[in-house]
Design an enzyme around this catalytic site. Structure first.
Site, PDB file in Angstrom:
ATOM      1  N   ARG A   1       6.657  17.231 -19.552  1.00  0.00           N
ATOM      2  CA  ARG A   1       6.152  18.555 -18.723  1.00  0.00           C
ATOM      3  C   ARG A   1       7.706  18.911 -19.218  1.00  0.00           C
ATOM      4  NH1 ARG A   1       7.288  18.782 -13.827  1.00  0.00           N
ATOM      5  NH2 ARG A   1       7.577  16.313 -13.360  1.00  0.00           N
TER       6      ARG A   1
ATOM      7  N   TYR B   1       0.147  17.901 -24.291  1.00  0.00           N
ATOM      8  CA  TYR B   1       0.794  16.168 -23.318  1.00  0.00           C
ATOM      9  C   TYR B   1       0.183  16.803 -21.828  1.00  0.00           C
ATOM     10  CZ  TYR B   1       3.111  13.591 -19.581  1.00  0.00           C
ATOM     11  OH  TYR B   1       3.808  12.705 -19.097  1.00  0.00           O
TER      12      TYR B   1
ATOM     13  N   LYS C   1      -0.702  19.072 -11.933  1.00  0.00           N
ATOM     14  CA  LYS C   1       0.591  20.046 -11.607  1.00  0.00           C
ATOM     15  C   LYS C   1       0.050  21.694 -12.167  1.00  0.00           C
ATOM     16  CE  LYS C   1       3.307  16.971 -10.835  1.00  0.00           C
ATOM     17  NZ  LYS C   1       2.703  14.929 -11.794  1.00  0.00           N
TER      18      LYS C   1
ATOM     19  N   HIS D   1       3.068  17.515  -3.565  1.00  0.00           N
ATOM     20  CA  HIS D   1       3.187  16.521  -4.125  1.00  0.00           C
ATOM     21  C   HIS D   1       3.240  15.157  -3.483  1.00  0.00           C
ATOM     22  CE1 HIS D   1       5.879  15.348  -8.158  1.00  0.00           C
ATOM     23  NE2 HIS D   1       4.310  14.787  -8.270  1.00  0.00           N
TER      24      HIS D   1
ATOM     25  N   SER E   1       8.525  12.846  -9.360  1.00  0.00           N
ATOM     26  CA  SER E   1       7.597  12.506 -10.461  1.00  0.00           C
ATOM     27  C   SER E   1       8.527  10.967 -11.102  1.00  0.00           C
ATOM     28  CB  SER E   1       7.660  12.729 -11.782  1.00  0.00           C
ATOM     29  OG  SER E   1       6.712  14.093 -11.860  1.00  0.00           O
TER      30      SER E   1
ATOM     31  N   CYS F   1       9.153   8.306  -9.610  1.00  0.00           N
ATOM     32  CA  CYS F   1       9.733   7.489  -8.607  1.00  0.00           C
ATOM     33  C   CYS F   1       8.888   6.341  -7.813  1.00  0.00           C
ATOM     34  CB  CYS F   1      10.571   7.976  -7.624  1.00  0.00           C
ATOM     35  SG  CYS F   1      11.907   9.418  -8.991  1.00  0.00           S
TER      36      CYS F   1
ATOM     37  N   ASP G   1      -0.565  11.032  -5.909  1.00  0.00           N
ATOM     38  CA  ASP G   1       0.256  12.364  -6.334  1.00  0.00           C
ATOM     39  C   ASP G   1       0.055  13.478  -5.564  1.00  0.00           C
ATOM     40  OD1 ASP G   1       2.131  13.150  -8.151  1.00  0.00           O
ATOM     41  OD2 ASP G   1       0.330  13.986  -9.274  1.00  0.00           O
TER      42      ASP G   1
ATOM     43  N   ARG H   1       1.695   6.794 -20.710  1.00  0.00           N
ATOM     44  CA  ARG H   1       0.564   7.292 -19.253  1.00  0.00           C
ATOM     45  C   ARG H   1      -0.157   6.381 -19.668  1.00  0.00           C
ATOM     46  NH1 ARG H   1       2.831  10.162 -14.769  1.00  0.00           N
ATOM     47  NH2 ARG H   1       4.979  10.778 -15.173  1.00  0.00           N
TER      48      ARG H   1
HETATM   49  O1  SAT Z   1       2.945  14.773 -16.724  1.00  0.00           O
HETATM   50  S1  SAT Z   1       2.290  14.776 -14.499  1.00  0.00           S
HETATM   51  O2  SAT Z   1       2.510  16.320 -14.344  1.00  0.00           O
HETATM   52  O3  SAT Z   1       1.322  14.977 -15.243  1.00  0.00           O
HETATM   53  C1  SAT Z   1       3.219  13.593 -14.312  1.00  0.00           C
HETATM   54  C2  SAT Z   1       4.298  13.865 -13.824  1.00  0.00           C
HETATM   55  O4  SAT Z   1       5.428  14.286 -13.957  1.00  0.00           O
HETATM   56  O5  SAT Z   1       4.243  13.290 -12.753  1.00  0.00           O
HETATM   57 MN    MN Z   2       3.859  13.992 -10.037  1.00  0.00          MN
END
Ligand code: SAT
Ligand code: MN
Length: 594
Positions: A69, A197, A206, A226, A248, A250, A277, A377
């Site tokens: 991101r 991405y 998000k 979140h 994210s 963690c 998430d 991922r």
């Molecule tokens: O890239 S994402 O936002 O989908 C995953 C994350 O950063 O938690």
């Molecule tokens: Mn996340």
């Protein structure tokens, strides 16, 4: 597929701008999905993996400059800058539409426009909200088909309503200088350009389920957070639900899919995953908070996932899965990542698609030398998860007994502490801090304040967001208790002290015991911490009651440093930070100085 005027007009308007060769509606059928996979394999966008080891699984590589991101290129475009707040990047909506229109212009030329009607939440449930994403990327289509509920039934549920989130995405030239992820909460609109991405382009995640939804939640009296959601079942078969917010990368997915330690497993305890998430949370008729996971799959971090750290996640990836930016083992056409096992493939391509030499791996330069990108991922179906909750598709969600906030802190934050009440709990969430990870572009390992793990995801002013939390507290007669945890405390050599992973259940057990009023606690300046002997360490090697004591210790001096940092952060957020939180901050400071 529909006669809905607002849908059709909008698609026409967008198509006029991006100028696709043709427009294809995604209907969610297996035939269409299979045809798209085949096409993506033909163009090289996807590579099919070993069908015996990984049936119906694919590998995808994003552009090298497009692996996370991009928070510095993410904008909230409200009419006034004040409504976006000081933490978000802001652009005037008109200026933004104009600027991005130029980037979108003719960007679909020679390509297909895919129209993805999707529902966040079970189609037709009270919680659910509908979005339509337009994209030029089959990869995005195939990911959305896993991550959300897609198809004709979504369009049927929408009927002739104009209440849907309009998402426009174009990979375009994938130029990072022209990359923008823009949200127009007042128009229910998301525009994303020049990225391919994950979180930048899977607009249901998000962008919609957090940034737009948090804005809607404030307006409509609910919360978009979140947070993972898990159910912990005791030997009597009663299940208590917990939601937990961590930044994210963690360990949300690991906690959500936790396997209980032997002592609990033998006794008959089980953990069920509702989400890993995102949680959409409302007040139920019984005065409790009820949560759903609006997603339909997991976009999990691959590195570090293995049989021991997260067996359930690993099993979830064994079929119908898309891997992004992992290492490609050419000998058996399978995938690998750091931390999967101690057997790096000898004949492999790294995440960039270059020949990879595992002997050159250097921990200090993971991005440069690893097989898999640190933010690589897997996109996997929730229904593949061995521990998926029977309530996963529940229309009303699950009732929350506890809410947990957590960060990655080497020092300062103890293993666990409990807030005194909702207001104090909101304060505890607001002062969350964590060391940065590879999930977002930028330096890794720097401590930054990340309130409720929502810093990059609140679609409006952060002070207003805190006020919304406080207001919600007034509407929940049977509010969950709020806790804070830190699995990441390290010793002087930098080693983690707490074993983490499945053993985190020991902390969850204390949390649930507190919620049931079954165990005492010690009052400290920051809140209640366990008596060291109340954290069950049976069966743990290397952890003694003294270790727990150390993990629970509170160093007033470093907390007082934190207080200064919090003051600066509140000041940065600005005028809209509620007075109640300043009161809590004053109490904390006074307690620490006592
Ligand atoms: O890239 S994402 O936002 O989908 C995953 C994350 O950063 O938690
Ligand atoms: Mn996340």
């Amino acid at each position: 597929m529909t006669n809905n005027k607002s849908v059709l007009n909008w698609i026409n308007e967008m198509a006029e701008m991006v100028n696709p060769d043709k427009i294809v509606w995604i209907d969610g059928s297996e035939e269409q999905t299979e045809a798209l996979r085949a096409e993506a394999c033909k163009t090289g966008e996807l590579e099919p993996l070993n069908a015996e080891l990984y049936p119906n699984c694919y590998l995808h590589r994003t552009a090298v400059n497009d692996v996370a991101r991009v928070e510095n290129r993410t904008f909230i475009c409200t009419r006034t800058k004040e409504d976006a707040g000081t933490i978000n990047n802001w652009m005037d909506p008109k200026e933004c539409y104009d600027k991005l229109s130029k980037l979108y212009k003719n960007s679909y030329q020679g390509k297909t426009m895919y129209v993805i009607p999707y529902s966040m939440g079970v189609v037709g449930s009270d919680f659910a909200k509908i979005g339509i994403e337009l994209t030029d990327s089959i990869y995005v289509v195939l990911n959305m088909l896993i991550m959300t509920r897609v198809g004709k039934n979504v369009i049927d549920a929408l009927g002739d309503s104009a209440d849907f989130v309009k998402g426009l995405h174009a990979v375009a030239e994938c130029d990072e200088e022209k990359r923008y992820i823009c949200h127009f909460p007042e128009d229910n609109t998301i525009w994303s350009v020049n990225s391919g991405y994950g979180g930048n382009v899977l607009l249901g995640k998000k962008c919609f389920a957090l940034r737009i939804a948090s804005y809607l939640g404030r307006k409509e009296g609910w919360m978009a957070e979140h947070m993972l959601i898990l159910g912990l079942e005791n030997p009597q078969g009663e299940v208590k639900y917990i939601s937990a917010a961590f930044p994210s990368a963690c360990g949300k997915t690991n906690l959500a899919m936790l396997i209980p330690p032997e002592i609990y497993k033998k006794a008959g305890y089980k953990v069920w995953t509702v989400g890993d998430d995102i949680a959409w949370i409302r007040v139920g008729e019984d005065g409790r908070l009820w949560a759903v996971n609006p997603e339909n799959g997991f976009f999990g971090v691959a590195p570090g996932t293995n049989e021991h750290s997260n067996y359930n996640a690993l099993m979830t990836t064994k079929k119908n899965c898309i891997f992004t930016n992992v290492c490609h083992d050419l000998d058996n056409n399978s995938v690998w990542w750091e931390g999967l096992d101690n057997n790096p493939p000898k004949n492999a391509l790294n995440w960039r698609g270059e020949k990879w030499d595992y002997t050159k791996y250097d921990k200090a330069d993971k991005v440069g030398t690893s097989g898999a990108h640190p933010n690589s991922r897997f996109t996997a179906m929730a229904s593949n998860c061995p521990c998926i909750s029977s309530e996963f598709n529940s229309l009303k969600g699950v009732p929350l007994t506890a809410i947990i906030f957590g960060g990655r802190r080497a020092k300062t934050a103890p293993l666990v502490y409990e807030s005194r009440n909702w207001q104090h709990g909101t304060f505890v969430g607001s002062i969350m801090a964590s060391e940065t990870t590879a999930a977002a572009a930028g330096a890794v390992g720097v401590v930054r304040r990340d309130p409720m793990a929502m810093r990059p995801f609140v679609g409006y002013d952060m002070g207003d967001y805190f006020a919304h939390w406080l207001n919600m507290g007034k509407k929940i007669p049977n509010a969950p208790k709020i806790f804070h945890v830190n699995w990441f405390r390290t010793d002087d050599e930098g080693h983690f002290i707490w074993p983490g992973f499945g053993d985190n259940m020991r902390v969850l057990m204390w949390i649930l015991a507190r919620c049931a009023g079954e165990v005492d606690a010690v009052e400290t300046p920051i809140g209640f911490v366990p008596k060291a002997e109340d954290i069950n360490i049976e069966g743990l090697e290397d952890v003694t009651v003294d270790t727990i004591r150390e993990l629970l210790s509170i160093d007033n001096a470093s907390w007082l440093e934190d207080v200064e940092n919090i003051k600066a952060f509140y000041k940065q957020i600005g005028e809209r930070v509620p007075a109640e939180l300043y009161d809590e901050l004053a109490i904390l400071e006074a307690n620490l100085k006592k």
